[in-house]
Scaffold this active site. Structure first.
Site, short mmCIF file in Angstrom:
data_model
loop_
_atom_site.label_atom_id
_atom_site.label_comp_id
_atom_site.label_asym_id
_atom_site.label_seq_id
_atom_site.Cartn_x
_atom_site.Cartn_y
_atom_site.Cartn_z
N GLU A 38 53.23 23.36 15.60
CA GLU A 38 53.38 22.00 16.12
C GLU A 38 53.89 21.05 15.04
O GLU A 38 54.68 20.15 15.32
CB GLU A 38 52.05 21.49 16.70
CG GLU A 38 51.62 22.19 17.98
CD GLU A 38 52.63 22.02 19.12
OE1 GLU A 38 53.49 21.13 19.06
OE2 GLU A 38 52.57 22.81 20.08
N TYR A 121 49.52 13.67 19.77
CA TYR A 121 50.19 14.80 20.44
C TYR A 121 49.72 16.14 19.84
O TYR A 121 49.32 17.06 20.58
CB TYR A 121 51.73 14.69 20.29
CG TYR A 121 52.38 16.00 20.58
CD1 TYR A 121 52.51 16.44 21.90
CD2 TYR A 121 52.77 16.86 19.55
CE1 TYR A 121 53.04 17.69 22.19
CE2 TYR A 121 53.30 18.10 19.82
CZ TYR A 121 53.43 18.51 21.14
OH TYR A 121 53.93 19.75 21.41
N ASP A 139 54.39 14.53 24.28
CA ASP A 139 55.55 14.40 23.39
C ASP A 139 56.71 13.81 24.19
O ASP A 139 56.53 13.37 25.34
CB ASP A 139 55.92 15.77 22.78
CG ASP A 139 56.40 16.75 23.85
OD1 ASP A 139 56.26 16.46 25.06
OD2 ASP A 139 56.95 17.81 23.48
N THR A 298 65.13 9.29 9.07
CA THR A 298 64.69 8.58 10.27
C THR A 298 65.11 7.10 10.24
O THR A 298 65.59 6.58 11.24
CB THR A 298 63.15 8.67 10.40
OG1 THR A 298 62.78 10.01 10.16
CG2 THR A 298 62.68 8.25 11.78
#
Ligand code: SF4
Length: 363
Positions: A38, A121, A139, A298
């Site tokens: 994950e 999540y 998600d 990002t």
């Protein structure tokens, strides 16, 4: 938020039984392995993670092994996956489990969320898949699927996301919570895709309000994207004999990784030569621009111009930098943003062979 229709559960689980992806982290329900997968899957495509997952677990087969490993080794195993903060968080989380939970990964969402790097999540995914808890794992796929199914017009951030979690938990089946969440993930990535949902192949098409209203394609409502900051750098590959200088980043973005020394701003060869002279009182030998690259993070973009040069005074300009041989480059975690520099440096160092002329000739 109106409740979700529980009638979606059975067709969804049936579809998953036939079409669900066979992924290595679905081979068992080991919470450690699910946790690793994950974290790797955050902002990363499944196909990319497949290249790293088994290898990472060979290096760190247990939570204890990961917790006790040197950070450098963990970074090296993560090299190429990007978003290195995830690797640091994963190891810090593993250490926390060893210290605070006697080596056993906790089972509840609340406790899981107390671990480093574990958000809502990931906690929901681990709790539902490994421990069969009726916890939602929301998600981007889940947001898309449920926004379209129930025609949610709100941007599902913050409080609305919490409401969605609650609405999903109300319909999660007691006996298959993990499969339910995984089915939503697979439906979102294989059928209810962001741009062209394949509604004719969808097991939920008869119950989907977004399809019936013709609005599916416009959902979910997304938050406004923040524009990324553009930063320019000159990246210096400073060679001395069979070594090149690298610095360990001690803060901020890419903390803990090794980078070639960087000077903020845009420079030509002449300008970087003057810059070097001003700081070392030495004109660098063989200064060459060896290319430009752009790396997108990002929230920012790095525009980088790479220069190779030869000098034994690099340490004066970059006091914390460390000279590394070609073999050492392979043993240290260097982010993919530096890929062009690594390639050039390896080429130079492998051909150095005791002679500067030899090395320069081949660059
Ligand atoms: S019918 Fe279409 S829009 Fe609705 S959930 Fe299925 S794929 Fe998505």
């Amino acid at each position: 938020m109106q409740p979700l229709d529980p009638k979606i559960v059975l067709p969804l689980l049936d579809w998953y039984a036939c079409h669900g992806r066979k992924l290595p982290w679905r081979r068992d329900q080991d919470p450690y392995r699910i946790w690793v997968s994950e974290i790797m899957l955050q902002q990363t495509r499944v196909e990319t993670v497949l290249n790293y997952y088994d290898r990472f677990l060979e290096s760190f087969p247990t939570l204890e092994a990961l917790a006790g490993a040197p950070e450098e080794k963990v970074m090296l195993a993560w090299q190429g996956l990007g978003y290195y903060r995830r690797a640091k968080g994963l190891q810090e989380g593993a250490r926390q489990v060893m210290q605070e939970f006697h080596g056993r990964i906790p089972r509840t969402r609340k406790e899981l969320m107390s671990l480093h790097g574990v958000g809502s999540y990931t906690a929901g995914a681990i709790a539902s898949i490994a421990f069969q808890k009726r916890e939602a794992a929301v998600d981007g796929n889940a947001v898309r699927v449920f926004s379209r199914l129930a025609c949610f017009e709100h941007c599902l951030e913050g409080a609305y996301r919490k409401e969605l979690e609650k609405a999903i938990e109300d319909i999660i089946p007691e006996d298959h919570p993990g499969q339910f969440n995984q089915a939503v993930m697979d439906l979102g990535s294989m059928v209810c895709t962001p741009v062209h949902p394949r509604c004719s192949e969808c097991p939920l098409q008869g119950m989907c309000l977004g399809k019936q209203n013709g609005t599916a394609q416009n959902l979910p409502r997304l938050p406004e994207k923040k524009s990324k900051t553009l930063e320019e750098y000159a990246v210096l590959l400073i060679f001395h004999q069979n070594t090149v200088l690298l610095e360990k980043k001690t803060d901020g973005l890419l903390k803990g990784l090794w980078l070639f020394p960087m000077v903020p701003g845009h420079y030509t060869e002449n300008e970087i030569s003057s810059y070097y002279y001003d700081h070392t009182l030495e004109s660098p030998r063989g200064l060459l621009c060896c290319g430009h690259t752009r790396h997108i993070f990002t929230h920012r973009i790095w525009e980088m111009t790479f220069f190779t040069l030869e000098s034994h005074l690099g340490g004066r300009l970059f006091p914390g930098a460390c000279p590394m041989t070609a073999d050492m480059l392979e043993e240290h975690a260097i982010p993919s943003a530096m890929a062009l520099g690594v390639r050039e440096a390896q080429q130079y160092l492998r051909r150095w062979n005791g002679s500067r002329e030899n090395a320069i000739l081949y660059i």
